[in-house]
Design a protein around this motif. Structure first.
Motif, PDB file in Angstrom:
ATOM      1  N   TYR A 114       0.497  -1.351   0.164  1.00 61.06           N
ATOM      2  CA  TYR A 114      -0.245  -0.100  -0.408  1.00 61.06           C
ATOM      3  C   TYR A 114       0.841   1.136   0.138  1.00 61.06           C
ATOM      4  CZ  TYR A 114      -3.839  -2.928   1.761  1.00 61.06           C
ATOM      5  OH  TYR A 114      -4.897  -4.109   1.624  1.00 61.06           O
TER       6      TYR A 114
ATOM      7  N   PRO B 122       0.636   5.705   0.475  1.00 68.15           N
ATOM      8  CA  PRO B 122      -0.197   6.309   1.288  1.00 68.15           C
ATOM      9  C   PRO B 122      -1.456   7.265   0.630  1.00 68.15           C
ATOM     10  CG  PRO B 122       1.466   7.813   1.321  1.00 68.15           C
ATOM     11  CD  PRO B 122       2.258   6.133  -0.034  1.00 68.15           C
ATOM     12  N   MET B 123      -2.883   7.129   0.940  1.00 68.50           N
ATOM     13  CA  MET B 123      -3.800   6.798   0.264  1.00 68.50           C
ATOM     14  C   MET B 123      -3.810   8.134  -0.754  1.00 68.50           C
ATOM     15  SD  MET B 123      -7.154   8.728   1.043  1.00 68.50           S
ATOM     16  CE  MET B 123      -7.125   9.565   3.036  1.00 68.50           C
TER      17      MET B 123
ATOM     18  N   GLY C 130      -1.808   9.135  -2.636  1.00 62.85           N
ATOM     19  CA  GLY C 130      -1.171   8.638  -3.818  1.00 62.85           C
ATOM     20  C   GLY C 130      -0.082   9.116  -2.869  1.00 62.85           C
ATOM     21  N   TYR C 131       1.392   8.617  -4.660  1.00 61.87           N
ATOM     22  CA  TYR C 131       2.892   8.037  -3.985  1.00 61.87           C
ATOM     23  C   TYR C 131       3.609   9.007  -4.133  1.00 61.87           C
ATOM     24  CZ  TYR C 131       7.790   6.829  -5.142  1.00 61.87           C
ATOM     25  OH  TYR C 131       9.154   6.550  -5.192  1.00 61.87           O
TER      26      TYR C 131
ATOM     27  N   LYS D 234     -11.880  12.809  -0.241  1.00 62.63           N
ATOM     28  CA  LYS D 234     -10.665  11.646   0.391  1.00 62.63           C
ATOM     29  C   LYS D 234     -11.505  11.119   1.372  1.00 62.63           C
ATOM     30  CE  LYS D 234      -6.136  14.072  -0.299  1.00 62.63           C
ATOM     31  NZ  LYS D 234      -5.055  15.250   0.462  1.00 62.63           N
TER      32      LYS D 234
ATOM     33  N   GLN E 186     -11.209   7.127   0.801  1.00 62.49           N
ATOM     34  CA  GLN E 186     -10.637   5.968   0.848  1.00 62.49           C
ATOM     35  C   GLN E 186     -11.189   4.539   1.904  1.00 62.49           C
ATOM     36  OE1 GLN E 186      -9.717   6.875   5.049  1.00 62.49           O
ATOM     37  NE2 GLN E 186     -11.740   8.484   5.023  1.00 62.49           N
TER      38      GLN E 186
ATOM     39  N   SER F 124      -6.344   3.502  -1.565  1.00 61.97           N
ATOM     40  CA  SER F 124      -4.984   3.927  -2.053  1.00 61.97           C
ATOM     41  C   SER F 124      -5.348   3.178  -3.714  1.00 61.97           C
ATOM     42  CB  SER F 124      -3.578   3.401  -1.724  1.00 61.97           C
ATOM     43  OG  SER F 124      -3.349   2.220  -1.906  1.00 61.97           O
TER      44      SER F 124
ATOM     45  N   SER G   3       0.163   0.537  -6.751  1.00 62.14           N
ATOM     46  CA  SER G   3       1.306   1.560  -6.204  1.00 62.14           C
ATOM     47  C   SER G   3       2.773   1.407  -7.256  1.00 62.14           C
ATOM     48  CB  SER G   3       2.435   0.424  -4.752  1.00 62.14           C
ATOM     49  OG  SER G   3       2.853  -1.192  -5.379  1.00 62.14           O
TER      50      SER G   3
ATOM     51  N   GLN H 168       2.238   3.720 -10.113  1.00 59.57           N
ATOM     52  CA  GLN H 168       2.843   4.941  -9.642  1.00 59.57           C
ATOM     53  C   GLN H 168       3.972   5.382  -9.487  1.00 59.57           C
ATOM     54  OE1 GLN H 168      -0.095   7.021  -6.231  1.00 59.57           O
ATOM     55  NE2 GLN H 168      -0.865   5.064  -6.016  1.00 59.57           N
TER      56      GLN H 168
END
Length: 375
Positions: A55, A57-58, A60-61, A250, A254, A259, A262, A265
């Protein structure tokens, strides 16, 4: 009981399925068929062996959020805060759905300008809100007088799509002045600006909501890496909004996806060090020009295409049948799939127009044009 009783199989699915069944060239659904940049493929291959599979962060990278802020500043002169005003989404559609779910309440009204992409209405209905469909003029310019008459104290949002799918039109300076004049009378209206084709414009660059001072504090702006970098199957986009709106968006995001994947991103973040988004328009301008050249001797009348990778064409000199039937016959008898424009309207307004996607390699465009020129 169905929450979406009038929603069935989309026209995109129907036409793509028929294209497969009849072995037709698929110029209907909006996806490229040419290879992805080898540099991007190499980045993904490298990352597959690295520790980027958990995962993120919610929102984005973080390095990608920073790069999005830099792109926005370079492209539009707008300074945004990566931590509070950007959200990476699982495609533009998810971004649109999430924004509407977060910001629209029961019995609110949301104005949609027809012809319109089909992902706008469903999330409005799922909010128990009311979509208000307002048709553009026959030349696909907005009728601002009609739009203003459709506004009321219950209007919570207006959705604009610029550059516009399916027509390829872009909004002018006078359009934005008229729009802003309306919004001054209705200070609570939020603007949802779908700009997924922002980097696919031609002779004139589109005017982004990012550049309109009066819109910044009330706009949610949707962008798409999938469209810009020819990776539609990655389903990765982003939205930009002022913090007071983004906080609410947001909250929904969530619990919808938490998210976004990965590896994509991180890959795009690294790819942005090698390319600029400004390179994209020339690629598609060349394809637009080539496709239009190939159809020059056909019986189709091509409408202007100012942006996107779609070409609208009239078939009035070929047939009087409705556009859905014409598109089906185009597949079955001539081996080319297109999209009927009437399906983008609430009332199925039919001007005998169809949409071709020219985001294809030259061999595909040549063979499709060869078949279309025989009609």
């Amino acid at each position: 009981m169905s929450k979406l009783p009038n929603v069935g199989t989309s026209i995109f699915t129907t036409m793509s399925k028929m294209a497969t069944e009849y072995k037709a060239i698929n110029l209907s659904q909006g996806f490229p068929n040419f290879p992805v940049d080898e540099r991007l493929i190499n980045i993904v291959a490298k990352l597959a062996k690295e520790n980027v599979h958990q995962y993120l962060p919610m929102a984005g990278y973080p390095p990608l959020l920073t790069k999005i802020a830099l792109i926005t500043k370079k492209s539009y002169g707008r300074i945004i805060h990566p931590e509070t005003e950007i959200l990476v989404t699982a495609g533009a559609t998810q971004g649109i759905f999430t924004a509407i779910q977060a910001l629209i309440d029961t019995n609110d009204e949301v104005i949609i300008l027809d012809p319109s992409y089909d992902c706008y209405e469903a999330p409005i209905l799922l909010c128990n809100a009311n979509p208000v469909r307002v048709s553009l003029n026959d030349d696909y310019t907005p009728d601002w007088e009609k739009i203003e008459k459709s506004c009321s104290s219950r209007t919570k949002m207006i959705i604009i799509n610029n550059p516009h799918n399916p027509t390829g039109k872009i909004l002018s300076e006078s359009d934005f002045e008229a729009f802003e004049s309306i919004l001054e009378k209705y200070p609570k209206i939020i603007v949802l600006s779908d700009e997924v084709y922002e980097y696919i414009t031609f002779e004139e660059k589109h005017i982004a909501a990012h550049t309109r001072e009066k819109l910044l504090n009330r706009s949610v702006i949707i962008s798409s890496f999938g469209k810009s970098f020819h990776v539609t199957g990655w389903k990765i986009g982003y939205l930009i909004a002022p913090e007071h709106l983004m906080k609410e968006i947001k909250k929904v995001h969530q619990f919808l996806v938490f998210s976004v994947n990965s590896i994509c991103q991180v890959a795009i973040s690294e790819y942005l060090e090698l390319v600029t988004v400004q390179e994209i328009s020339q690629l598609y301008m060349d394809k637009r020009n080539y496709f239009r050249h190939l159809l020059k001797e056909s019986r189709f009348e091509l409408l202007p295409c100012e942006g996107t990778y779609f070409q609208v064409a009239s078939y009035t000199s070929i047939s009087n049948e409705n556009d859905v039937d014409f598109c089906k016959r185009l597949i079955m008898e001539h081996g080319v799939a297109a999209i009927p424009i009437s399906t983008f309207y609430e009332n199925n307004k039919d001007h005998h127009l169809i949409r071709f996607c020219f985001a294809k390699d030259n061999a595909t465009l040549e063979e499709a044009a060869k078949r279309l020129c025989k009609i």
